[in-house]
Design a protein around this motif. Structure first.
Motif, PDB file in Angstrom:
ATOM      1  N   ARG A  95       3.683  -9.103   0.952  1.00  0.00           N
ATOM      2  CA  ARG A  95       4.565  -9.132  -0.231  1.00  0.00           C
ATOM      3  C   ARG A  95       5.647 -10.195  -0.074  1.00  0.00           C
ATOM      4  NH1 ARG A  95       8.096  -3.998  -2.582  1.00  0.00           N
ATOM      5  NH2 ARG A  95       9.115  -5.159  -4.282  1.00  0.00           N
ATOM      6  N   LEU A  96       6.173 -10.337   1.153  1.00  0.00           N
ATOM      7  CA  LEU A  96       7.209 -11.329   1.394  1.00  0.00           C
ATOM      8  C   LEU A  96       6.684 -12.746   1.133  1.00  0.00           C
ATOM      9  CD1 LEU A  96      10.015 -12.115   2.450  1.00  0.00           C
ATOM     10  CD2 LEU A  96       9.055 -12.117   4.773  1.00  0.00           C
ATOM     11  N   VAL A  97       5.460 -13.001   1.540  1.00  0.00           N
ATOM     12  CA  VAL A  97       4.876 -14.335   1.324  1.00  0.00           C
ATOM     13  C   VAL A  97       4.790 -14.635  -0.165  1.00  0.00           C
ATOM     14  CG1 VAL A  97       2.703 -15.610   1.440  1.00  0.00           C
ATOM     15  CG2 VAL A  97       3.626 -14.539   3.488  1.00  0.00           C
ATOM     16  N   ARG A  98       4.373 -13.679  -0.960  1.00  0.00           N
ATOM     17  CA  ARG A  98       4.277 -13.914  -2.408  1.00  0.00           C
ATOM     18  C   ARG A  98       5.659 -14.161  -3.011  1.00  0.00           C
ATOM     19  NH1 ARG A  98      -0.828 -12.664  -4.071  1.00  0.00           N
ATOM     20  NH2 ARG A  98      -2.056 -11.297  -2.684  1.00  0.00           N
ATOM     21  N   ASP A  99       6.667 -13.396  -2.558  1.00  0.00           N
ATOM     22  CA  ASP A  99       8.021 -13.600  -3.075  1.00  0.00           C
ATOM     23  C   ASP A  99       8.559 -14.972  -2.691  1.00  0.00           C
ATOM     24  OD1 ASP A  99       8.004 -11.092  -4.211  1.00  0.00           O
ATOM     25  OD2 ASP A  99       8.992 -10.123  -2.509  1.00  0.00           O
TER      26      ASP A  99
END
Length: 598
Positions: A95-99
């Motif tokens: 999720r952090l990568v997408r954000d």
């Protein structure tokens, strides 16, 4: 972990050259991720995922020290981390990568194996999907080495861009101080921009150019098939040109106040346009605006003086012939020779084409400028002036004869009697052909929102005394040509025929009465009457040739015979009465010319 790195990544040195090379459009904005990987401080770095994003731009660097890093990241950052803030929440990495990708981060460089033992497969898949490069840093790489080297490289490139901009500024200032024009500007730029440069009008007419190769000038991707206009409508303006990967064309508008004076265009040969190119073009456009504004101010005074004198000449109030010829010679005009007068009148603009207040004059100036460019190519000694709704040209009739212009010197030494006879036999079709060529060049292919115009051409006159009458002929030809052929008409006074006589009848009621008396039921506006009028007109135009008329109208022969019988019952025996045919033909010409029906 080691297996994962071996299966999913490769050393930066093994990247394809196309990946390692940063797109040129990012020169002034930073380094690409692929270029960062080539620095010595990142030796041994591997790309774990997100290889499609290796062309992302790195403009700054950041170090991840806290788990909630999102509020602190900025676009185009290279985020360095040991993985320590993420050691307790590896499940949130995807999720952090997408954000981070949504915030336009350039890349994430992480030391895997120290605090984060493995990277989850879903994390790598997410990075590949969003194109965010995940870099595996070697254990012996120090963050301060990366920060120092990357930032130094970025600053060096920005300094080089500023130095280049300063050099261009110095060159342009020297051109201005030396009184140079657009040609002087374009001559200096190819070496500085590594490409061909040109200055065009808003609709793409080339005013000055330099450094463009012959294949480029013949390339219909850039220029019209006639080669008279650059296709400005095909290419983006300013930094928007950088949106297209590998773009080799950039254009910047030349603006002064709220007036659009044209475009500065750069066409490179084999390399992509970059951000610094656009910045240089913006400086060039500002300089070109100064030059054009200066030239327009000077030209406005000269044009007003020349236009006033040409108006005196056209109305026969210029004075004695010898004085007139001498004064025109001082203005660079040669009127003491066989000449024709050409009048180009702008057609009425459609409601959606009507310009805003303050923009009408520049449109007319551009129209006059276009005619001036086209005429000067053929006759540098022609007189030309632009007025409110028309451009008037007085040019040599011999310009219409390529054989005379290309004749050997011996022909020029022919005796006076032969020369006079040759001038007297200038064919009107030669003049008409030349004028139509010039009209097509001025009109172009309609790019840039050009307005249509009607053009009238006079008979050839021999000397200044006949110019006022020739001007009246050209005006009449333009007016009648528009009435007969509609917008964009080109008409020669000698070709007007009966339309010239009909145009002299001021009484519309008289013409309407003649049409109604002659055509009878065919003078109505309903569909059946219009259809029969067309049949009658084609039949008369083909001298009552039934077979040819049937072919042109796509009728069966017997169908046309039936229609002819019906027409004769309505109009009389026109197939046998020559006078009736003449009246019908004149009435049909009135309908076509004046639209007098109903």
């Amino acid at each position: 972990m080691e297996n994962l790195a071996k299966d999913s990544a490769s050393p930066a040195q093994d990247l394809p050259s196309t990946m390692r090379m940063r797109p040129a459009s990012q020169l002034a904005r930073g380094l690409s991720v692929a270029e960062v990987l080539e620095l010595s401080s990142l030796a041994g770095t591997q790309v774990l995922a997100g290889r499609s994003g290796l062309d992302r731009v790195v403009q700054r660097l950041n170090v991840m020290e806290v788990p909630d890093i999102l509020p602190w990241v900025k676009p185009h950052e290279l985020l360095l981390t040991t993985g320590y803030p993420l050691r307790d929440t590896p499940e949130q990495l995807a999720r952090l990568v997408r954000d981070l990708a949504q915030r336009e981060l350039a890349a994430v460089a992480i030391k895997v194996g120290r605090y984060v033992e493995t990277l989850p497969p879903e994390l790598l898949r997410a990075a590949d999907e969003v194109g965010l490069p995940l870099l595996h840093l070697a254990d012996d790489v120090a963050f301060d080495d990366i920060l120092n080297q990357v930032l130094t490289d970025i600053l060096n490139r920005q300094a080089a861009t500023l130095a280049r901009s300063e050099e261009v500024h110095r060159v342009l200032v020297n051109v201005i101080l030396a009184g140079g024009g657009l040609a002087a500007i374009t001559n200096e730029l190819p070496a500085l921009l590594d490409g061909g440069v040109m200055v065009t009008t808003p609709d793409g007419r080339v005013l000055a150019r330099s450094g463009l190769s012959s294949p480029t000038l013949r390339d219909t991707t850039y220029f019209t098939e006639a080669g008279d206009r650059f296709r400005v409508e095909r290419f983006k303006h300013g930094v928007r040109a950088l949106d297209d990967e590998g773009a080799q064309v950039a254009q910047v508008p030349i603006l002064a106040g709220n007036l659009d004076h044209g475009r500065v265009v750069l066409i490179t040969d084999g390399r992509a346009i970059d951000d610094s190119d656009v910045r240089v073009l913006e400086r060039v456009a500002a300089t070109a605006a100064l030059v054009i504004t200066r030239d327009l101010a000077v030209s406005a005074v000269e044009s007003k003086y020349q236009g006033d004198f040409l108006r005196e000449l056209l109305t026969g109030r210029a004075g004695e012939t010898q004085d007139t010829v001498r004064h025109c010679a001082n203005l660079g005009w040669d009127i003491d020779r066989p000449v024709v007068v050409l009048v180009a009148e702008l057609d009425a603009a459609a409601p959606e084409q009507v310009p805003a207040a303050g923009e009408l004059r520049p449109a007319h100036e551009r129209f006059a400028s276009a005619w001036s460019m086209v005429v000067r190519e053929r006759d540098p000694q022609a007189a030309i002036a632009g007025y409110s709704q028309e451009v008037v040209v007085v040019m040599g009739a011999d310009c219409a004869e390529p054989r005379r212009r290309g004749a050997p010197a011996s022909a020029a030494r022919a005796d006076a009697a032969t020369a006079t006879e040759t001038a007297a036999t200038v064919q009107s079709e030669d003049v008409d052909r030349l004028v139509r060529t010039m009209v097509s060049q001025v009109a172009g292919d309609g790019g840039g929102g050009r307005r249509t115009f009607a053009t009238g051409v006079s008979r050839v006159v021999h000397g200044p005394a006949g110019i006022p009458a020739a001007y009246a002929q050209a005006q009449q030809a333009a007016r009648v040509g528009r009435q007969v052929h509609g917008t964009g008409a080109v008409a020669n006074f000698d070709s007007l025929g009966i339309h010239r006589l009909l145009s002299l009848v001021p009484d519309g009621a008289e013409l309407r009465g003649f049409v109604q008396e002659t055509l009878g039921p065919l003078a109505e506006e309903d569909g059946a009457a219009t259809d029969l009028r067309t049949t009658l007109e084609v039949l008369l135009d083909n001298n009552l040739n039934v077979a040819e008329t049937a072919r042109l109208l796509h009728f069966h022969y017997n169908t046309l015979r039936y229609r002819i019988g019906k027409l004769e019952r309505m109009l009389g025996p026109f197939t046998r009465d020559a006078h009736l045919r003449l009246n019908l033909m004149v009435a049909l010409r009135v309908v076509r010319m004046r639209g007098v029906v109903g």
